[in-house]
Scaffold this motif. Structure first.
Motif, short mmCIF file in Angstrom:
data_model
loop_
_atom_site.label_atom_id
_atom_site.label_comp_id
_atom_site.label_asym_id
_atom_site.label_seq_id
_atom_site.Cartn_x
_atom_site.Cartn_y
_atom_site.Cartn_z
N GLU A 126 -29.18 -13.33 -32.89
CA GLU A 126 -27.86 -12.70 -32.79
C GLU A 126 -27.03 -12.89 -34.05
O GLU A 126 -26.26 -12.00 -34.44
CB GLU A 126 -27.11 -13.28 -31.58
N GLN A 127 -27.17 -14.02 -34.71
CA GLN A 127 -26.33 -14.33 -35.87
C GLN A 127 -26.59 -13.41 -37.06
O GLN A 127 -25.80 -13.37 -38.01
CB GLN A 127 -26.56 -15.78 -36.29
N TYR A 128 -27.70 -12.66 -37.03
CA TYR A 128 -28.06 -11.82 -38.17
C TYR A 128 -27.68 -10.35 -37.97
O TYR A 128 -28.07 -9.51 -38.77
CB TYR A 128 -29.56 -11.92 -38.44
N ALA A 129 -26.92 -10.04 -36.91
CA ALA A 129 -26.61 -8.65 -36.59
C ALA A 129 -25.88 -7.95 -37.74
O ALA A 129 -26.27 -6.87 -38.18
CB ALA A 129 -25.79 -8.57 -35.31
N LEU A 135 -33.55 -8.66 -31.08
CA LEU A 135 -32.16 -8.92 -30.66
C LEU A 135 -32.09 -10.05 -29.65
O LEU A 135 -31.14 -10.12 -28.86
CB LEU A 135 -31.54 -7.65 -30.07
N THR A 195 -26.16 1.43 -36.72
CA THR A 195 -25.70 0.55 -35.66
C THR A 195 -26.75 -0.49 -35.33
O THR A 195 -27.94 -0.27 -35.53
CB THR A 195 -25.38 1.36 -34.38
N ASP A 196 -26.29 -1.63 -34.87
CA ASP A 196 -27.19 -2.67 -34.39
C ASP A 196 -27.10 -2.77 -32.87
O ASP A 196 -27.55 -3.74 -32.28
CB ASP A 196 -26.83 -4.01 -35.03
N HIS A 197 -26.48 -1.75 -32.27
CA HIS A 197 -26.32 -1.74 -30.81
C HIS A 197 -27.29 -0.73 -30.22
O HIS A 197 -27.20 0.47 -30.49
CB HIS A 197 -24.88 -1.38 -30.44
N ARG A 242 -28.14 -7.40 -40.81
CA ARG A 242 -29.11 -6.30 -40.66
C ARG A 242 -28.44 -4.95 -40.87
O ARG A 242 -28.99 -4.05 -41.51
CB ARG A 242 -29.76 -6.36 -39.28
N THR A 243 -27.24 -4.79 -40.31
CA THR A 243 -26.52 -3.53 -40.45
C THR A 243 -26.20 -3.25 -41.91
O THR A 243 -26.37 -2.13 -42.40
CB THR A 243 -25.24 -3.56 -39.61
N LEU A 269 -32.68 2.16 -31.45
CA LEU A 269 -31.56 1.94 -32.36
C LEU A 269 -31.33 3.19 -33.21
O LEU A 269 -30.27 3.79 -33.19
CB LEU A 269 -31.83 0.74 -33.28
N ALA A 326 -34.75 -1.80 -30.93
CA ALA A 326 -34.40 -3.19 -30.69
C ALA A 326 -35.26 -3.72 -29.55
O ALA A 326 -35.68 -2.96 -28.68
CB ALA A 326 -32.92 -3.31 -30.33
#
Length: 377
Positions: free
Chosen positions: A210-213, A205, A262-264, A216-217, A249, A241
């Protein structure tokens, strides 16, 4: 021959062409159960003072994914600092089988000894009896991967095949063309593992990823749907992550029961790109697995620009017991700073362009772990 107390026994494999053979170290307890399995194409370190608790025997072997070790001319294996050098037949140069037992470190009357073995193994039964199911599974998965490894990125020839007219005989054509996504894929072939498998995923991450978040989800959601249709109960996935630190994650969960994706992360990961915290956290999460897996592999989704110290990270990776390591990078990634790391040399490199391709990589990795393959449905 006796080994000094607390000795560090390096096992080095010298081969004319990198990537041909692999060293395997199996740490066993008094009952023959496997406590850990290490693999590397060049060097293993057996630290007698830092063995997994309960270890009474460390079996050392060399293996090739296909063919036999006898096809590896010039193969030589050095065990220990001046302890013994195995070459020729002793190192498997005359072994018609794909796996060759080099020797073993064993505990006898509270002292460690080394013994040269020197014979080949073939067949799942022999491999399981000598090395245990985890190491046998590693070899079987390597063989399956070697026989059918393909990154699901269509090339010009594939596009021409897609445009070709249908078979006039009306025969169903399955698996000849790359699947568009996991939605159009299925697992085929006999499942060759006796229990569940576990895939541990480290997701980069850092700023450059970042542009692939969203991508990935979406890929993980497609994996959950695919798993409900094609995978067995008990197969696991866990995900963390990482950037400067690591955070959870997805805690260990059966893939067929993946809930909200989630990607958070459950905490801050800071700045930077350090893989070591992610590996340590994934290993820690193993204590929360609902079932004990038969085999475990690692997937790292990153652009390959790591800033770990190889001298710190490589020994940690060796101790994790991963049967396979997969480095999954965007198609545009060019600078892979892991090339100097030993773990990178044994990793399978995948490239993805969109969520569908990343989803297919997930599915292909799971299929490889179970000894199966993906095919269009």
């Amino acid at each position: 021959m006796p080994l000094p107390p607390g000795a560090i026994v390096p096992v080095e494999l010298h081969q004319p062409e990198p990537g041909g053979a692999t060293l395997v170290g199996v740490f066993q307890d008094a009952s023959g159960g496997c406590l850990a399995t290490l693999t590397d194409e060049h060097r293993l370190m057996v630290e007698l003072a830092g063995l997994p608790e309960g270890t009474t025997r460390v079996v050392l072997a060399a293996e090739v994914a296909s063919g036999s070790l006898s096809g590896m001319s010039g193969l030589r294996c050095a065990v220990g600092s001046g302890l013994v050098v195995l070459s020729g037949a002793a190192a498997g140069a005359a072994t018609p089988e794909p796996v060759h037992l080099l020797g073993e470190c064993y505990l006898r009357e509270e002292a460690w000894w080394f013994r040269e073995i020197g014979y080949g193994l073939a067949g799942e039964a022999d491999l399981t009896r000598a090395l245990g199911p985890e190491a046998a599974g590693y070899h079987l998965r390597r063989s399956a991967t070697h026989s059918a490894r393909a990154v699901p990125v269509p090339d010009a020839a594939v596009e021409r095949e897609r445009a070709a007219p249908p078979d006039p005989a009306g025969r169903p054509v399955r698996g000849l063309l790359p699947m568009a996504s996991l939605e159009s894929a299925r697992m085929v072939g006999e499942r060759r593992v006796r229990g569940p498998v576990s895939l541990e995923v480290a997701v980069d991450l850092s700023y450059s990823m970042e542009q692939y978040a969203g991508l990935r989800t979406a890929a993980l959601r497609s994996l959950g749907e695919f798993a409900c249709r094609e995978m067995a109960d008990g197969d696991l996935l866990s995900s963390v992550a990482f950037a400067g630190r690591a955070a959870v994650l997805v805690p260990p969960v059966e893939v067929r029961r993946l809930g909200q994706v989630t990607d958070h992360p459950q905490g801050s990961v800071g700045e930077g790109t350090l893989l070591e915290p992610a590996i340590r956290l994934l290993v820690k999460l193993r204590g929360r697995r609902p079932v004990k897996p038969w085999g475990c592999s690692l997937m790292v989704i990153s652009d390959g620009e790591f800033f770990d110290d190889a001298y710190r990270l490589d020994p940690i990776m060796q101790r994790t017991g991963y049967q396979d390591v997969h480095l999954v990078v965007p198609e545009s990634a060019e600078r892979l700073t892991t090339r100097s790391h030993r773990w990178h040399r044994r990793a399978t490199l995948w490239r993805f362009r969109d969520a569908d391709q990343l989803g297919l990589i997930y599915g292909t990795v799971f299929a490889t772990m179970t000894g199966q393959r993906l095919e269009g449905r």
